[in-house]
Design a protein around this motif. Structure first.
Motif, PDB file in Angstrom:
ATOM      1  N   THR A  19       0.825  -1.202   0.000  1.00  0.00           N
ATOM      2  CA  THR A  19       0.000   0.000   0.000  1.00  0.00           C
ATOM      3  C   THR A  19       0.863   1.257   0.000  1.00  0.00           C
ATOM      4  OG1 THR A  19      -1.730  -1.138   1.247  1.00  0.00           O
ATOM      5  CG2 THR A  19      -1.815   1.262   1.222  1.00  0.00           C
ATOM      6  N   VAL A  20       1.897   1.278   0.859  1.00  0.00           N
ATOM      7  CA  VAL A  20       2.789   2.433   0.922  1.00  0.00           C
ATOM      8  C   VAL A  20       3.502   2.642  -0.411  1.00  0.00           C
ATOM      9  CG1 VAL A  20       4.859   3.382   2.010  1.00  0.00           C
ATOM     10  CG2 VAL A  20       3.141   2.240   3.404  1.00  0.00           C
ATOM     11  N   SER A  21       3.982   1.539  -1.007  1.00  0.00           N
ATOM     12  CA  SER A  21       4.679   1.636  -2.290  1.00  0.00           C
ATOM     13  C   SER A  21       3.772   2.195  -3.370  1.00  0.00           C
ATOM     14  CB  SER A  21       5.204   0.254  -2.705  1.00  0.00           C
ATOM     15  OG  SER A  21       6.142  -0.232  -1.764  1.00  0.00           O
TER      16      SER A  21
ATOM     17  N   GLU B 236      -1.788  12.279   6.926  1.00  0.00           N
ATOM     18  CA  GLU B 236      -2.835  11.940   5.956  1.00  0.00           C
ATOM     19  C   GLU B 236      -2.574  10.576   5.319  1.00  0.00           C
ATOM     20  OE1 GLU B 236      -6.414  12.515   4.186  1.00  0.00           O
ATOM     21  OE2 GLU B 236      -5.458  13.890   5.592  1.00  0.00           O
ATOM     22  N   VAL B 237      -1.309  10.312   4.988  1.00  0.00           N
ATOM     23  CA  VAL B 237      -0.952   9.020   4.394  1.00  0.00           C
ATOM     24  C   VAL B 237      -1.213   7.892   5.391  1.00  0.00           C
ATOM     25  CG1 VAL B 237       0.958   7.611   3.535  1.00  0.00           C
ATOM     26  CG2 VAL B 237       0.732   9.979   2.782  1.00  0.00           C
ATOM     27  N   LEU B 238      -0.849   8.109   6.650  1.00  0.00           N
ATOM     28  CA  LEU B 238      -1.101   7.095   7.674  1.00  0.00           C
ATOM     29  C   LEU B 238      -2.593   6.800   7.816  1.00  0.00           C
ATOM     30  CD1 LEU B 238       1.411   8.084  10.500  1.00  0.00           C
ATOM     31  CD2 LEU B 238       1.332   5.902   9.277  1.00  0.00           C
ATOM     32  N   ARG B 239      -3.405   7.861   7.790  1.00  0.00           N
ATOM     33  CA  ARG B 239      -4.850   7.662   7.895  1.00  0.00           C
ATOM     34  C   ARG B 239      -5.393   6.887   6.701  1.00  0.00           C
ATOM     35  NH1 ARG B 239      -4.751  12.856  10.406  1.00  0.00           N
ATOM     36  NH2 ARG B 239      -4.962  13.915   8.401  1.00  0.00           N
ATOM     37  N   MET B 240      -4.854   7.168   5.529  1.00  0.00           N
ATOM     38  CA  MET B 240      -5.283   6.433   4.331  1.00  0.00           C
ATOM     39  C   MET B 240      -4.950   4.955   4.447  1.00  0.00           C
ATOM     40  SD  MET B 240      -4.241   8.953   1.177  1.00  0.00           S
ATOM     41  CE  MET B 240      -4.656   7.676  -0.001  1.00  0.00           C
ATOM     42  N   ILE B 241      -3.717   4.670   4.908  1.00  0.00           N
ATOM     43  CA  ILE B 241      -3.302   3.266   5.034  1.00  0.00           C
ATOM     44  C   ILE B 241      -4.158   2.547   6.073  1.00  0.00           C
ATOM     45  CG2 ILE B 241      -1.408   1.739   5.706  1.00  0.00           C
ATOM     46  CD1 ILE B 241       0.527   3.871   4.654  1.00  0.00           C
ATOM     47  N   ALA B 242      -4.383   3.238   7.227  1.00  0.00           N
ATOM     48  CA  ALA B 242      -5.201   2.634   8.284  1.00  0.00           C
ATOM     49  C   ALA B 242      -6.622   2.371   7.791  1.00  0.00           C
ATOM     50  CB  ALA B 242      -5.220   3.550   9.508  1.00  0.00           C
TER      51      ALA B 242
ATOM     52  N   GLY C  92     -10.403  -5.539   6.119  1.00  0.00           N
ATOM     53  CA  GLY C  92     -10.589  -6.527   7.175  1.00  0.00           C
ATOM     54  C   GLY C  92      -9.386  -6.739   8.081  1.00  0.00           C
ATOM     55  N   TYR C  93      -8.320  -5.932   7.892  1.00  0.00           N
ATOM     56  CA  TYR C  93      -7.146  -6.056   8.750  1.00  0.00           C
ATOM     57  C   TYR C  93      -7.266  -5.088   9.930  1.00  0.00           C
ATOM     58  CZ  TYR C  93      -5.297  -8.403   4.612  1.00  0.00           C
ATOM     59  OH  TYR C  93      -5.121  -9.244   3.551  1.00  0.00           O
ATOM     60  N   SER C  94      -8.280  -5.296  10.748  1.00  0.00           N
ATOM     61  CA  SER C  94      -8.581  -4.366  11.845  1.00  0.00           C
ATOM     62  C   SER C  94      -7.445  -4.269  12.861  1.00  0.00           C
ATOM     63  CB  SER C  94      -9.861  -4.802  12.559  1.00  0.00           C
ATOM     64  OG  SER C  94     -10.949  -4.813  11.661  1.00  0.00           O
ATOM     65  N   THR C  95      -6.863  -5.409  13.215  1.00  0.00           N
ATOM     66  CA  THR C  95      -5.776  -5.409  14.203  1.00  0.00           C
ATOM     67  C   THR C  95      -4.568  -4.634  13.694  1.00  0.00           C
ATOM     68  OG1 THR C  95      -6.472  -7.563  15.046  1.00  0.00           O
ATOM     69  CG2 THR C  95      -4.233  -6.848  15.579  1.00  0.00           C
ATOM     70  N   SER C  96      -4.205  -4.869  12.442  1.00  0.00           N
ATOM     71  CA  SER C  96      -3.064  -4.159  11.848  1.00  0.00           C
ATOM     72  C   SER C  96      -3.326  -2.659  11.781  1.00  0.00           C
ATOM     73  CB  SER C  96      -2.781  -4.691  10.439  1.00  0.00           C
ATOM     74  OG  SER C  96      -2.388  -6.045  10.486  1.00  0.00           O
ATOM     75  N   SER C  97      -4.577  -2.304  11.469  1.00  0.00           N
ATOM     76  CA  SER C  97      -4.949  -0.890  11.392  1.00  0.00           C
ATOM     77  C   SER C  97      -4.797  -0.218  12.747  1.00  0.00           C
ATOM     78  CB  SER C  97      -6.394  -0.757  10.902  1.00  0.00           C
ATOM     79  OG  SER C  97      -6.787   0.606  10.887  1.00  0.00           O
ATOM     80  N   MET C  98      -5.278  -0.899  13.799  1.00  0.00           N
ATOM     81  CA  MET C  98      -5.190  -0.325  15.146  1.00  0.00           C
ATOM     82  C   MET C  98      -3.744  -0.238  15.619  1.00  0.00           C
ATOM     83  SD  MET C  98      -8.474  -1.822  17.251  1.00  0.00           S
ATOM     84  CE  MET C  98      -8.143  -3.550  16.878  1.00  0.00           C
ATOM     85  N   MET C  99      -2.947  -1.264  15.319  1.00  0.00           N
ATOM     86  CA  MET C  99      -1.539  -1.262  15.716  1.00  0.00           C
ATOM     87  C   MET C  99      -0.786  -0.129  15.027  1.00  0.00           C
ATOM     88  SD  MET C  99      -0.618  -5.347  15.766  1.00  0.00           S
ATOM     89  CE  MET C  99       1.117  -5.007  16.046  1.00  0.00           C
TER      90      MET C  99
ATOM     91  N   ALA D 295       1.745   5.176  15.604  1.00  0.00           N
ATOM     92  CA  ALA D 295       1.841   6.547  15.085  1.00  0.00           C
ATOM     93  C   ALA D 295       1.556   7.559  16.200  1.00  0.00           C
ATOM     94  CB  ALA D 295       0.859   6.741  13.932  1.00  0.00           C
ATOM     95  N   ASN D 296       0.541   7.274  17.009  1.00  0.00           N
ATOM     96  CA  ASN D 296       0.202   8.174  18.121  1.00  0.00           C
ATOM     97  C   ASN D 296       1.315   8.209  19.162  1.00  0.00           C
ATOM     98  OD1 ASN D 296      -2.292   8.857  17.030  1.00  0.00           O
ATOM     99  ND2 ASN D 296      -3.355   7.165  18.058  1.00  0.00           N
ATOM    100  N   MET D 297       1.951   7.055  19.396  1.00  0.00           N
ATOM    101  CA  MET D 297       3.040   6.988  20.363  1.00  0.00           C
ATOM    102  C   MET D 297       4.227   7.831  19.885  1.00  0.00           C
ATOM    103  SD  MET D 297       4.979   3.593  21.839  1.00  0.00           S
ATOM    104  CE  MET D 297       3.379   2.885  22.255  1.00  0.00           C
ATOM    105  N   ARG D 298       4.570   7.724  18.604  1.00  0.00           N
ATOM    106  CA  ARG D 298       5.686   8.495  18.063  1.00  0.00           C
ATOM    107  C   ARG D 298       5.376   9.984  18.081  1.00  0.00           C
ATOM    108  NH1 ARG D 298       8.258   6.176  12.658  1.00  0.00           N
ATOM    109  NH2 ARG D 298       9.625   7.938  13.162  1.00  0.00           N
TER     110      ARG D 298
END
Length: 230
Positions: free
Chosen positions: A21-23, A61-67, A74-81, A86-89
């Motif tokens: 997705t990032v690529s 914005e890019v992070l929000r798009m990926i999430a 359907g990758y809910s866990t990956s989205s939350m992680m 991102a919030n921690m950083r």
């Protein structure tokens, strides 16, 4: 396949999905111009990529798009992680910035009050490239104060031990000679017509310090030793 193996395979698949997705986003952006607002608002720019990937707003914005994409697939866990990290950083960056501002205020106060040990400690530990030039100005200020108080013996000792090693940092070729000549003068104003006393000189030095920090704001302050000074 065991449960552990299944979980590893799922994480590997999630990682490949995020990487892909990032690529894809970067490839699309390489031939686009960012025009503000949502990332969907892009225009062709004849193959010239002009998006500033260091811009915090664009990164968010890019992070929000990926999430959102991961959530939709359907990758809910990956989205939350992803968003948790991102919030921690983001929180770590804000904390480092706050530490930086706190120390800059403390050093400015030390300059104005003549607490030179604190100022020198900061200068010696900071990784700002031009800090050596500023440290020379700090030493020169202390020397001028000794001369202003007519403590000529202490001023001579300070000149030879502190300022002499920094002679190459002088503002102009004759400056060190002028500093030496001050030992024979009754007043600093005999050499420096702009000298208005110790308090005014400290304020000018504090202003110089502010300019130095302003010039360094483009660097990553989170790793600067300023936050380690104690």
């Amino acid at each position: 396949m065991s449960t552990s193996g299944g979980e590893e395979a799922t994480r590997a698949e999630d990682a490949r999905e995020v990487t892909g997705t990032v690529s894809a986003i970067r490839e699309q952006a390489a031939n686009a111009s960012y025009v503000g607002g949502a990332v969907s608002s892009v225009e062709s720019s004849c193959g010239r990529g002009v998006i500033d990937w260091e811009n915090a707003s664009i990164k968010d914005e890019v992070l929000r798009m990926i999430a959102a994409y991961l959530q939709g697939e359907g990758y809910s866990t990956s989205s939350m992680m992803l968003m948790d990290e991102a919030n921690m950083r983001r929180a770590e960056g804000k904390r480092a910035e706050q530490e930086w501002r706190t120390w800059s205020k403390k050093v400015k106060k030390a300059i104005i009050e003549g607490e030179w040990a604190e100022v020198e400690k900061f200068c010696n530990k900071s990784s700002i490239k031009s800090m050596k030039n500023f440290l020379y100005c700090v030493y020169k200020q202390q020397y001028l104060e000794l001369v202003d108080r007519q403590e000529y013996q202490k001023a001579f000792t300070y000149l030879t031990k502190k300022l002499k090693p920094f002679e190459k940092q002088r503002a102009h070729p004759e400056e060190f000679k002028d500093l030496c000549y001050l030992l024979t003068c009754k007043s600093i104003a005999d050499v420096d017509k702009d000298w208005e006393g110790i308090a005014a000189a400290r304020m000018r030095l504090a202003s110089m310090f502010n300019s130095l920090l302003a010039d360094s704001e483009g660097t990553d302050t989170s790793s600067d030793p300023i936050a380690e000074v104690a």
